[in-house]
Motif scaffolding. Structure first.
Motif, mmCIF file in Angstrom:
data_model
loop_
_atom_site.group_PDB
_atom_site.id
_atom_site.type_symbol
_atom_site.label_atom_id
_atom_site.label_comp_id
_atom_site.label_asym_id
_atom_site.label_seq_id
_atom_site.Cartn_x
_atom_site.Cartn_y
_atom_site.Cartn_z
ATOM 1 N N SER A 33 -7.411 -29.503 -99.198
ATOM 2 C CA SER A 33 -8.076 -30.448 -100.096
ATOM 3 C C SER A 33 -9.595 -30.372 -99.944
ATOM 4 O O SER A 33 -10.337 -30.471 -100.930
ATOM 5 C CB SER A 33 -7.584 -31.875 -99.832
ATOM 6 O OG SER A 33 -7.886 -32.286 -98.508
ATOM 7 N N LEU A 34 -10.045 -30.200 -98.718
ATOM 8 C CA LEU A 34 -11.487 -30.125 -98.463
ATOM 9 C C LEU A 34 -12.097 -28.879 -99.101
ATOM 10 O O LEU A 34 -13.174 -28.942 -99.713
ATOM 11 C CB LEU A 34 -11.747 -30.123 -96.951
ATOM 12 C CG LEU A 34 -11.203 -31.328 -96.179
ATOM 13 C CD1 LEU A 34 -11.390 -31.126 -94.681
ATOM 14 C CD2 LEU A 34 -11.882 -32.618 -96.639
ATOM 15 N N ILE A 35 -11.405 -27.755 -98.974
ATOM 16 C CA ILE A 35 -11.888 -26.514 -99.566
ATOM 17 C C ILE A 35 -11.899 -26.626 -101.091
ATOM 18 O O ILE A 35 -12.837 -26.177 -101.758
ATOM 19 C CB ILE A 35 -11.011 -25.317 -99.126
ATOM 20 C CG1 ILE A 35 -11.045 -25.156 -97.603
ATOM 21 C CG2 ILE A 35 -11.481 -24.034 -99.810
ATOM 22 C CD1 ILE A 35 -12.409 -24.926 -97.022
ATOM 23 N N HIS A 36 -10.849 -27.228 -101.633
ATOM 24 C CA HIS A 36 -10.785 -27.423 -103.085
ATOM 25 C C HIS A 36 -11.987 -28.222 -103.579
ATOM 26 O O HIS A 36 -12.627 -27.844 -104.573
ATOM 27 C CB HIS A 36 -9.489 -28.154 -103.449
ATOM 28 C CG HIS A 36 -9.492 -28.764 -104.819
ATOM 29 N ND1 HIS A 36 -9.327 -28.020 -105.980
ATOM 30 C CD2 HIS A 36 -9.656 -30.057 -105.234
ATOM 31 C CE1 HIS A 36 -9.374 -28.832 -107.026
ATOM 32 N NE2 HIS A 36 -9.575 -30.063 -106.606
ATOM 33 N N GLU A 71 -24.116 -33.344 -104.835
ATOM 34 C CA GLU A 71 -24.901 -32.761 -103.742
ATOM 35 C C GLU A 71 -24.690 -33.533 -102.450
ATOM 36 O O GLU A 71 -24.570 -32.939 -101.367
ATOM 37 C CB GLU A 71 -26.380 -32.770 -104.130
ATOM 38 C CG GLU A 71 -27.283 -32.041 -103.147
ATOM 39 C CD GLU A 71 -27.156 -30.535 -103.251
ATOM 40 O OE1 GLU A 71 -26.973 -29.896 -102.192
ATOM 41 O OE2 GLU A 71 -27.240 -30.003 -104.364
ATOM 42 N N ASP A 72 -24.605 -34.842 -102.550
ATOM 43 C CA ASP A 72 -24.479 -35.687 -101.362
ATOM 44 C C ASP A 72 -23.126 -35.541 -100.663
ATOM 45 O O ASP A 72 -23.015 -35.789 -99.463
ATOM 46 C CB ASP A 72 -24.680 -37.161 -101.742
ATOM 47 C CG ASP A 72 -26.080 -37.439 -102.252
ATOM 48 O OD1 ASP A 72 -27.003 -36.676 -101.904
ATOM 49 O OD2 ASP A 72 -26.263 -38.414 -103.009
ATOM 50 N N CYS A 73 -22.089 -35.169 -101.417
ATOM 51 C CA CYS A 73 -20.758 -35.118 -100.824
ATOM 52 C C CYS A 73 -20.516 -33.858 -100.002
ATOM 53 O O CYS A 73 -19.607 -33.822 -99.168
ATOM 54 C CB CYS A 73 -19.684 -35.236 -101.912
ATOM 55 S SG CYS A 73 -19.398 -33.727 -102.865
ATOM 56 N N LEU A 74 -21.309 -32.830 -100.220
ATOM 57 C CA LEU A 74 -21.046 -31.536 -99.581
ATOM 58 C C LEU A 74 -21.049 -31.608 -98.060
ATOM 59 O O LEU A 74 -20.152 -31.088 -97.394
ATOM 60 C CB LEU A 74 -22.079 -30.504 -100.059
ATOM 61 C CG LEU A 74 -22.010 -30.117 -101.530
ATOM 62 C CD1 LEU A 74 -23.188 -29.223 -101.900
ATOM 63 C CD2 LEU A 74 -20.697 -29.414 -101.844
ATOM 64 N N SER A 75 -22.040 -32.268 -97.487
ATOM 65 C CA SER A 75 -22.136 -32.336 -96.024
ATOM 66 C C SER A 75 -20.971 -33.117 -95.434
ATOM 67 O O SER A 75 -20.479 -32.798 -94.346
ATOM 68 C CB SER A 75 -23.462 -32.969 -95.602
ATOM 69 O OG SER A 75 -23.587 -34.284 -96.128
ATOM 70 N N ASP A 76 -20.493 -34.135 -96.160
ATOM 71 C CA ASP A 76 -19.357 -34.918 -95.670
ATOM 72 C C ASP A 76 -18.082 -34.084 -95.662
ATOM 73 O O ASP A 76 -17.303 -34.129 -94.707
ATOM 74 C CB ASP A 76 -19.151 -36.159 -96.538
ATOM 75 C CG ASP A 76 -20.088 -37.292 -96.154
ATOM 76 O OD1 ASP A 76 -20.920 -37.086 -95.249
ATOM 77 O OD2 ASP A 76 -19.999 -38.377 -96.759
ATOM 78 N N PHE A 77 -17.841 -33.329 -96.721
ATOM 79 C CA PHE A 77 -16.653 -32.479 -96.757
ATOM 80 C C PHE A 77 -16.706 -31.428 -95.649
ATOM 81 O O PHE A 77 -15.693 -31.127 -95.006
ATOM 82 C CB PHE A 77 -16.529 -31.785 -98.117
ATOM 83 C CG PHE A 77 -15.939 -32.661 -99.190
ATOM 84 C CD1 PHE A 77 -14.711 -33.281 -99.017
ATOM 85 C CD2 PHE A 77 -16.620 -32.863 -100.382
ATOM 86 C CE1 PHE A 77 -14.159 -34.090 -100.012
ATOM 87 C CE2 PHE A 77 -16.085 -33.667 -101.379
ATOM 88 C CZ PHE A 77 -14.852 -34.280 -101.191
ATOM 89 N N LYS A 78 -17.890 -30.879 -95.404
ATOM 90 C CA LYS A 78 -18.034 -29.889 -94.339
ATOM 91 C C LYS A 78 -17.771 -30.516 -92.974
ATOM 92 O O LYS A 78 -17.139 -29.911 -92.105
ATOM 93 C CB LYS A 78 -19.428 -29.274 -94.388
ATOM 94 C CG LYS A 78 -19.671 -28.381 -95.587
ATOM 95 C CD LYS A 78 -21.105 -27.875 -95.616
ATOM 96 C CE LYS A 78 -21.372 -27.028 -96.828
ATOM 97 N NZ LYS A 78 -22.804 -26.586 -96.890
ATOM 98 N N ALA A 79 -18.250 -31.738 -92.770
ATOM 99 C CA ALA A 79 -18.027 -32.430 -91.497
ATOM 100 C C ALA A 79 -16.545 -32.681 -91.279
ATOM 101 O O ALA A 79 -16.043 -32.591 -90.149
ATOM 102 C CB ALA A 79 -18.797 -33.745 -91.482
ATOM 103 N N CYS A 80 -15.828 -32.971 -92.350
ATOM 104 C CA CYS A 80 -14.383 -33.226 -92.253
ATOM 105 C C CYS A 80 -13.622 -31.992 -91.782
ATOM 106 O O CYS A 80 -12.559 -32.114 -91.154
ATOM 107 C CB CYS A 80 -13.838 -33.689 -93.595
ATOM 108 S SG CYS A 80 -14.344 -35.357 -94.067
ATOM 109 N N LEU A 81 -14.139 -30.831 -92.072
ATOM 110 C CA LEU A 81 -13.490 -29.602 -91.623
ATOM 111 C C LEU A 81 -13.411 -29.539 -90.103
ATOM 112 O O LEU A 81 -12.458 -29.001 -89.534
ATOM 113 C CB LEU A 81 -14.233 -28.372 -92.156
ATOM 114 C CG LEU A 81 -14.141 -28.113 -93.666
ATOM 115 C CD1 LEU A 81 -15.113 -27.011 -94.070
ATOM 116 C CD2 LEU A 81 -12.715 -27.737 -94.056
ATOM 117 N N ASP A 82 -14.420 -30.078 -89.433
ATOM 118 C CA ASP A 82 -14.451 -30.068 -87.963
ATOM 119 C C ASP A 82 -13.615 -31.181 -87.350
ATOM 120 O O ASP A 82 -13.336 -31.161 -86.155
ATOM 121 C CB ASP A 82 -15.895 -30.204 -87.470
ATOM 122 C CG ASP A 82 -16.762 -29.022 -87.867
ATOM 123 O OD1 ASP A 82 -16.236 -27.899 -87.929
ATOM 124 O OD2 ASP A 82 -17.964 -29.224 -88.130
#
Length: 201
Positions: free
Chosen positions: A33-36, A13-24
């Motif tokens: 890799s982020l989408i995966h 749960e905690d990693c989701l916001s970080d992966f989303k931030a990386c998209l920007d």
């Protein structure tokens, strides 16, 4: 890096916001890799609708960097752009992945972990189990897909301690951690070692 670390520590749960931030913060062709990881994270949480929705965050025609072959193929599989029976083609992979030793094996670890979740989403637990069994067979020590596949294997009742060491990569890993007497056995043909290897990976 924090997102991946959280993912590997099962803080899904905690990693989701970080992966989303990386998209920007990254170029579109670096998003596979982020989408995966977003997709598989949502799947692990049982949030399949959100997993499907995140696939729209990257266009179908984006060309990935060479190093992201496995991730890009996973996303295409999730999107239905690649059929599961055409998903892993080692002969083709050898021609297109980074020209590094054991690179095909590394990419395949990623892809088999992704294939597991593909089959789980599609309700085929038997095929999902086959993907994890194959992942154990071609284990690439330290690969994220392999690291995430180990606890799944245990839940499925698969032995993670009966590991084929026919591939040179695992032989070298074992040589570095085993006593000399055990090392000599690595030269025996079709030898299977029963050990606590995952604890060292």
């Amino acid at each position: 890096y924090r997102a991946t670390t959280l993912r590997l520590m099962d803080k899904v749960e905690d990693c989701l916001s970080d992966f989303k931030a990386c998209l920007d913060l990254t170029a579109e062709n670096e998003h596979y890799s982020l989408i995966h990881w977003l997709y598989t994270s949502y799947c692990e949480l049982g949030r399949y609708k959100e997993a499907q929705e995140c696939l729209s965050l990257i266009k179908d025609d984006v060309v990935p960097p060479q190093m992201d072959y496995g991730y890009s193929m996973c996303v295409k599989l999730y999107k239905g752009l690649v059929k599961p029976e055409e998903f892993i083609d080692e002969e083709k992979m050898a021609k297109v992945v980074l020209p590094r030793e054991n690179r095909v094996q590394l990419e395949e670890n990623t892809m088999l972990y992704g294939l597991y979740w593909y089959w789980m989403v599609h309700g085929n637990e038997e095929e999902a189990k086959k993907a994890i069994k194959r992942l154990l067979e071609i284990a690439y020590p330290g690969a994220f897909g392999y690291s995430k596949g180990l606890p799944i294997a245990k839940k499925l009742g698969l032995s993670v301690f009966s590991i084929s060491i026919s591939n040179p990569l695992l032989q070298r890993t074992l040589v570095s951690i085993l006593p000399q007497k055990a090392q000599r056995k690595l030269n025996q043909e079709s030898f299977f070692l029963h050990c606590w290897l995952p604890l060292f990976l």
